[in-house]
Enzyme design. Structure first.
Site, mmCIF file in Angstrom:
data_model
loop_
_atom_site.group_PDB
_atom_site.id
_atom_site.type_symbol
_atom_site.label_atom_id
_atom_site.label_comp_id
_atom_site.label_asym_id
_atom_site.label_seq_id
_atom_site.Cartn_x
_atom_site.Cartn_y
_atom_site.Cartn_z
ATOM 1 C CG ASP A 177 9.405 5.681 -12.714
ATOM 2 O OD1 ASP A 177 9.604 5.520 -11.500
ATOM 3 O OD2 ASP A 177 10.334 5.889 -13.532
ATOM 4 C CG HIS A 210 -1.997 -0.974 1.184
ATOM 5 N ND1 HIS A 210 -2.745 -1.333 2.267
ATOM 6 C CD2 HIS A 210 -2.483 -1.709 0.160
ATOM 7 C CE1 HIS A 210 -3.642 -2.237 1.922
ATOM 8 N NE2 HIS A 210 -3.505 -2.491 0.643
ATOM 9 C CG HIS A 211 4.808 1.708 -1.983
ATOM 10 N ND1 HIS A 211 4.430 0.545 -2.603
ATOM 11 C CD2 HIS A 211 5.480 2.424 -2.920
ATOM 12 C CE1 HIS A 211 4.861 0.563 -3.853
ATOM 13 N NE2 HIS A 211 5.497 1.684 -4.063
ATOM 14 C CE LYS A 222 -4.467 -1.560 -13.331
ATOM 15 N NZ LYS A 222 -5.260 -2.775 -13.269
ATOM 16 C CE LYS A 256 -1.324 -11.639 -11.275
ATOM 17 N NZ LYS A 256 -0.608 -10.854 -12.290
ATOM 18 C CB SER A 288 -3.511 -1.545 -16.648
ATOM 19 O OG SER A 288 -4.011 -2.768 -17.109
ATOM 20 C CE LYS A 334 4.884 -7.275 -13.714
ATOM 21 N NZ LYS A 334 3.875 -8.190 -14.290
HETATM 22 P P1 NAD Z 1 -3.403 -16.807 -21.243
HETATM 23 O O1 NAD Z 1 -4.322 -17.621 -20.429
HETATM 24 O O2 NAD Z 1 -3.957 -15.888 -22.267
HETATM 25 O O3 NAD Z 1 -2.311 -17.720 -22.002
HETATM 26 C C1 NAD Z 1 -1.517 -18.687 -21.409
HETATM 27 C C2 NAD Z 1 -1.209 -19.732 -22.471
HETATM 28 O O4 NAD Z 1 -0.240 -20.642 -21.962
HETATM 29 C C3 NAD Z 1 -2.439 -20.548 -22.870
HETATM 30 O O5 NAD Z 1 -2.560 -20.569 -24.273
HETATM 31 C C4 NAD Z 1 -2.137 -21.919 -22.286
HETATM 32 O O6 NAD Z 1 -2.714 -22.980 -23.038
HETATM 33 C C5 NAD Z 1 -0.625 -21.956 -22.359
HETATM 34 N N1 NAD Z 1 -0.026 -22.947 -21.465
HETATM 35 C C6 NAD Z 1 -0.459 -23.371 -20.264
HETATM 36 N N2 NAD Z 1 0.373 -24.283 -19.749
HETATM 37 C C7 NAD Z 1 1.350 -24.450 -20.651
HETATM 38 C C8 NAD Z 1 2.502 -25.279 -20.706
HETATM 39 N N3 NAD Z 1 2.810 -26.094 -19.717
HETATM 40 N N4 NAD Z 1 3.295 -25.196 -21.805
HETATM 41 C C9 NAD Z 1 3.000 -24.353 -22.817
HETATM 42 N N5 NAD Z 1 1.919 -23.554 -22.814
HETATM 43 C C10 NAD Z 1 1.104 -23.591 -21.755
HETATM 44 O O7 NAD Z 1 -2.497 -16.028 -20.156
HETATM 45 P P2 NAD Z 1 -1.636 -14.727 -20.405
HETATM 46 O O8 NAD Z 1 -2.440 -13.555 -20.009
HETATM 47 O O9 NAD Z 1 -0.998 -14.791 -21.748
HETATM 48 O O10 NAD Z 1 -0.522 -14.886 -19.262
HETATM 49 C C11 NAD Z 1 0.654 -15.655 -19.483
HETATM 50 C C12 NAD Z 1 1.690 -15.251 -18.453
HETATM 51 O O11 NAD Z 1 1.974 -13.852 -18.577
HETATM 52 C C13 NAD Z 1 1.298 -15.467 -16.999
HETATM 53 O O12 NAD Z 1 2.463 -15.789 -16.262
HETATM 54 C C14 NAD Z 1 0.787 -14.110 -16.588
HETATM 55 O O13 NAD Z 1 0.862 -13.921 -15.171
HETATM 56 C C15 NAD Z 1 1.766 -13.220 -17.318
HETATM 57 N N6 NAD Z 1 1.312 -11.847 -17.555
HETATM 58 C C16 NAD Z 1 0.161 -11.583 -18.223
HETATM 59 C C17 NAD Z 1 -0.204 -10.257 -18.457
HETATM 60 C C18 NAD Z 1 -1.404 -9.905 -19.294
HETATM 61 O O14 NAD Z 1 -1.572 -8.714 -19.590
HETATM 62 N N7 NAD Z 1 -2.222 -10.855 -19.708
HETATM 63 C C19 NAD Z 1 0.589 -9.213 -17.970
HETATM 64 C C20 NAD Z 1 1.771 -9.526 -17.290
HETATM 65 C C21 NAD Z 1 2.118 -10.845 -17.086
#
Ligand code: NAD
Length: 472
Positions: free
Chosen positions: A101, A66-67, A72, A108, A364, A96
């Site tokens: 910034d 909460h700093h 988010k 989460k 975002s 992150k």
């Molecule tokens: P998503 O659900 O859209 O996609 C994830 C994909 O990974 C799916 O297609 C799934 O089938 C595939 N998958 C699952 N297990 C797998 C495996 N063992 N091997 C290969 N593929 C596999 O999710 P996303 O939003 O793309 O998020 C992916 C990662 O990015 C997560 O770690 C998430 O925390 C991170 N992330 C997402 C966002 C965002 O804006 N969506 C932002 C920052 C970080």
């Protein structure tokens, strides 16, 4: 990589933080406060399934820091969700936001479900009830806590949350700002869907454009022609692969959970996406070789590896077999702390998750600003800018006698729309942050970008705590 019960993402993040803290003068008491989640909300709630049965759903919302407020972070739907995982992801959000910034604390959310076990109607019920649970505990709101999509969620779920929030606060003029990643038609921002992947591209491109950094890992400068393997063809993986390909890289491999495909001549990312949608599997794509299990593809020969699916994918078990020289952590926590040490020892470079996938939270933030301002980017100035540009082009044509083609004129004259502004704001954020991290790495001798990024984040967070007078 299968889920390892002894693995703790939160502990991994804390161990990265402890290593980085050695390069700062932060008081140990303040460091302990920075590391711990400020609020841990665990709820169990029932939903009535379409067949009339009831099911109790386990879910979390963890506000790490909460700093800065609001806090988010995304909401994840996965059968693997645990309190430890959500805590680790919330902590990553704090660091992150500080690195790029963005004035938010980290948070989460997670719901422990296998999405495919539920109908769309049931997913809607789960989402709305989860939103209610957050609202009733003051854990949702544009000034309090602003979720976004993550693994297993997208604009549809965000729309249900904003609709539920608006039903509870019909007089809230800022209600749209209670979540980001909303559909464009529902006060979303143009460019949010692809923001994380586009940010991954900007970050990797920037790193590859620095000759000193590429010399260190034995790669030539520039993205063009580099062979890339991407794990995950979801939101982040698909867009990362697409923009890297458009930027000149050759996508030689894509791994999904059902298997991987490899073609040294390059895969057409959009076509692979279409193929997977049509066939419900990535396998058997044109001339590509099937790779099974898909984790094997991580070990194939390439220049850049982009794990964009889940955490805990490169571990001490497979790290020594990774051939890529550059690993771009597009997912959160795909390389464990121990594996990172092995990879760095092998002379490889890791672009850390809390920098590389910060494009999502950056855009975002733009969406939240748009919601609070209740005006889309470019609406006030686009036409004015176009008229100014037109006058300049007219003056140049009349003084030089050079006549532009209608296409050239159209291109030069047009004012910036929302997407242009969002993309340029994202590019600026990713490029600036990369050079800030490099500068910390080189001036403080942290060795790795991960430590440098964390040093930069920790110093900014500590400074805020000190300004708040919480730690004299
Ligand atoms: P998503 O659900 O859209 O996609 C994830 C994909 O990974 C799916 O297609 C799934 O089938 C595939 N998958 C699952 N297990 C797998 C495996 N063992 N091997 C290969 N593929 C596999 O999710 P996303 O939003 O793309 O998020 C992916 C990662 O990015 C997560 O770690 C998430 O925390 C991170 N992330 C997402 C966002 C965002 O804006 N969506 C932002 C920052 C970080």
């Amino acid at each position: 990589m299968s889920k390892d019960n002894s693995y703790s993402l939160f502990e991994d993040v804390c161990s990265f933080v402890d290593e980085a803290a050695q390069y700062t003068n932060i008081h140990p008491g303040l460091l302990a406060q920075i590391k711990q989640p400020n609020v841990v909300l665990k709820v169990n709630f029932p939903i009535r399934l379409d067949n009339g049965q009831y099911k109790v759903i386990e879910a979390w919302r963890i506000q790490h820091s909460h700093h800065k407020t609001p806090v988010k972070g995304g909401i994840r739907y996965s059968e693997h969700v645990t309190e430890d995982e959500v805590s680790g992801l919330a902590a990553l959000m704090t660091y992150k936001c500080a690195i790029v910034d963005i004035p938010f604390g980290g948070a989460k959310g997670g719901i422990k479900i296998r999405k495919s076990d539920f109908t769309d109607n049931e997913i809607e019920k789960i989402t709305r009830r989860y939103a209610y649970e957050l609202i009733s505990r003051d854990c949702l709101g544009p000034a309090i806590d602003v979720p976004a999509p993550d693994y297993g969620t997208g604009p549809r779920e965000m729309a249900w949350i904003v609709d539920t929030y608006s039903a509870f606060y019909p007089d809230s003029i800022n209600a749209a700002g209670c979540v980001t990643g909303k559909p464009l038609s529902l006060a979303g921002v143009d460019g949010r869907n692809e923001a994380t992947g586009l940010g991954v591209y900007f970050g990797i491109r920037e790193a590859m454009d620095v000759p000193e950094d590429m010399n260190r890992i034995g790669l030539s400068t520039g993205l063009a022609g580099k062979r890339v393997i991407v794990q995950g063809l979801g939101n982040v993986g698909f867009h990362s692969a697409k923009y890297l390909q458009e930027g000149g890289a050759v996508i030689v491999g894509i791994a999904e959970y059902e298997g991987g495909i490899y073609d040294p001549n390059g895969l057409d990312v959009e076509d692979v996406f279409r193929h997977r949608k049509e066939n419900k599997s990535i396998l058997n794509y044109k001339n590509a070789q099937n790779v099974s299990p898909s984790t094997q593809l991580l070990e194939y020969d390439c220049d850049v590896l982009v794990p964009a699916a889940l955490e805990n994918q490169i571990t001490p078990e497979n790290a020594s077999r990774i051939k890529a020289r550059l690993i771009g952590e597009a997912a959160n926590g795909p390389v464990t702390a121990e594996a990172a040490k092995i990879l760095i020892g092998m002379g490889k470079m890791i672009i850390p998750d809390f920098y590389l996938n910060a494009g999502g939270v950056t855009v975002s933030y733009f969406e939240w600003l748009k919601n609070l301002a209740r005006v889309s980017f470019g609406k006030m100035e686009k036409r004015h800018e176009a008229l100014n540009n037109q006058r300049i082009v007219d003056a140049i044509e009349s003084t030089t006698g050079v006549k532009l083609t209608p296409l050239q004129r159209k291109d030069l004259v047009r004012g910036a729309g929302e997407r242009d502004i969002v993309v340029s704001g994202l590019e600026e954020t990713m490029v600036e942050a990369y050079h800030e991290i490099r500068q910390v790495r080189d001036s403080k001798g942290t060795g790795t970008l991960r430590k440098a990024a964390l040093v930069s984040a920790l110093e900014k967070i500590a400074a805020t705590y000190l300004e708040l007078g919480i730690f004299p």
